[in-house]
Design a protein around this motif. Structure first.
Motif: not given
Length: 323
Positions: A79-103
């Motif tokens: 993967m190109s380094l710019d895309r890799y860094l962008l994906a890493a930034l999105v991963h760091l900012r995304s929540p790490k804990e998710r629960v089953s809550a449709p509502e």
């Protein structure tokens, strides 16, 4: 041509969706990054060239030029380094804990102080599994899964290999909707086979056969304990892309659209099974139970398989011991 002659070959990149090269083997994104880097370096030189010595200006601008070049030209894991860094930034900012809550996750009361972030609702791409094995996707589309086998390609002659490639290419060219071919390695559990062999051993006619069966079961148990056994699984996922062209203002209900999409993907899956059968590949369309097992193993590959699900007409009972 004879079987000993080498057939015609063509190199196909692994990433068939790689961007086009527009200048000196560089993509548009790479050219843009290098252009911005050059503009920044030029602006820095024009702003500082008359005020600072040239060696100091070069020392200040060299990291900028080097960083832009590395960002545009370097690659990490294909993967190109710019895309890799962008994906890493999105991963760091995304929540790490998710629960089953449709509502949705309800906020805590005003008198409760929560440390950290609340978990986000888990949004799975699959909304439901129909009785016929069709997956209802969260975005409104439908998909079907075909489990395929493999062929011993390396043991075929050059003419047979060329025929297989040509037949596979004809099937790929016949596709008119998105398709995904997933090849994954899964751990093998031999405990059920060992139990079946040990259970069937006493019913054999000859004591020597019984002893041979028990020895074979012991060998399988020892093999599973000493080695990490893996099996290869090939899945072909076909989906209905026509829902993307269906306006939301149509007077037809969502159920009618999903039923129409389910019929389309089932037909395409059956065509894929026939096309793969021509190649000598055994394939079958997965039913609801098999699809649920595939989804469960994809989310948790190391866990055991889920229990068998009850059908729509089955009676669910629970029996508990009294105190």
């Amino acid at each position: 041509m004879s079987d000993q002659d080498e057939g015609l070959t063509a190199k196909i990149p692994a990433d068939v969706e790689q961007p086009d090269k527009i200048l000196y083997g560089l993509t548009a994104r790479q050219v843009a990054i290098l252009a911005v880097t050059g503009l920044v370096a030029t602006w820095g030189y024009m702003a500082l060239g008359d005020r600072l010595p040239f060696p100091l200006v070069a020392a200040l601008l060299l990291p900028v030029v080097g960083g832009g070049a590395v960002l545009a030209l370097a690659r990490h894991d294909g993967m190109s380094l710019d895309r890799y860094l962008l994906a890493a930034l999105v991963h760091l900012r995304s929540p790490k804990e998710r629960v089953s809550a449709p509502e949705g996750v309800q906020p805590p009361p005003v008198w409760c102080r929560v440390r950290g972030r609340l978990p986000d609702p888990l949004r799975l791409p699959v909304r439901a599994v129909r009785e016929d094995g069709v997956l209802e996707l969260a975005d409104g589309g439908t998909a079907a899964i075909v489990r395929a086998g493999t062929v011993a390609f390396g043991l075929r002659t050059a003419a047979e290999q060329a025929a297989l490639v040509a037949a596979f290419g004809r099937w790929l060219n016949s596709l008119e909707a998105p398709a995904q071919i997933l090849v994954r390695a899964r751990p093998v559990d031999l405990s059920s086979i060992v139990a079946q062999v040990n259970e069937a051993a006493p019913r054999l006619a000859d004591p020597a056969l019984e002893q041979a069966a028990r020895d074979h079961a012991a060998y399988l148990a020892e093999l599973e304990a000493s080695q990490e056994l893996l099996t290869r699984e090939v899945l072909v996922v076909l989906r209905d892309a026509a829902y993307e062209q269906r306006p939301a203002t149509w007077g037809r209900s969502r159920k009618v659209l999903r039923d129409a999409g389910a019929a389309v993907v089932v037909r395409r899956a059956e065509e894929a099974v026939r096309a793969l059968g021509v190649l000598g590949v055994s394939a079958r369309l997965l039913d609801a139970t098999a699809c649920a097992e595939v989804l469960a193993s994809s989310l948790a590959p190391a866990d055991i398989r889920p229990p068998e699900m009850a059908g729509p007409g089955d009676v669910i009972t629970a029996r508990g011991g009294g105190s």
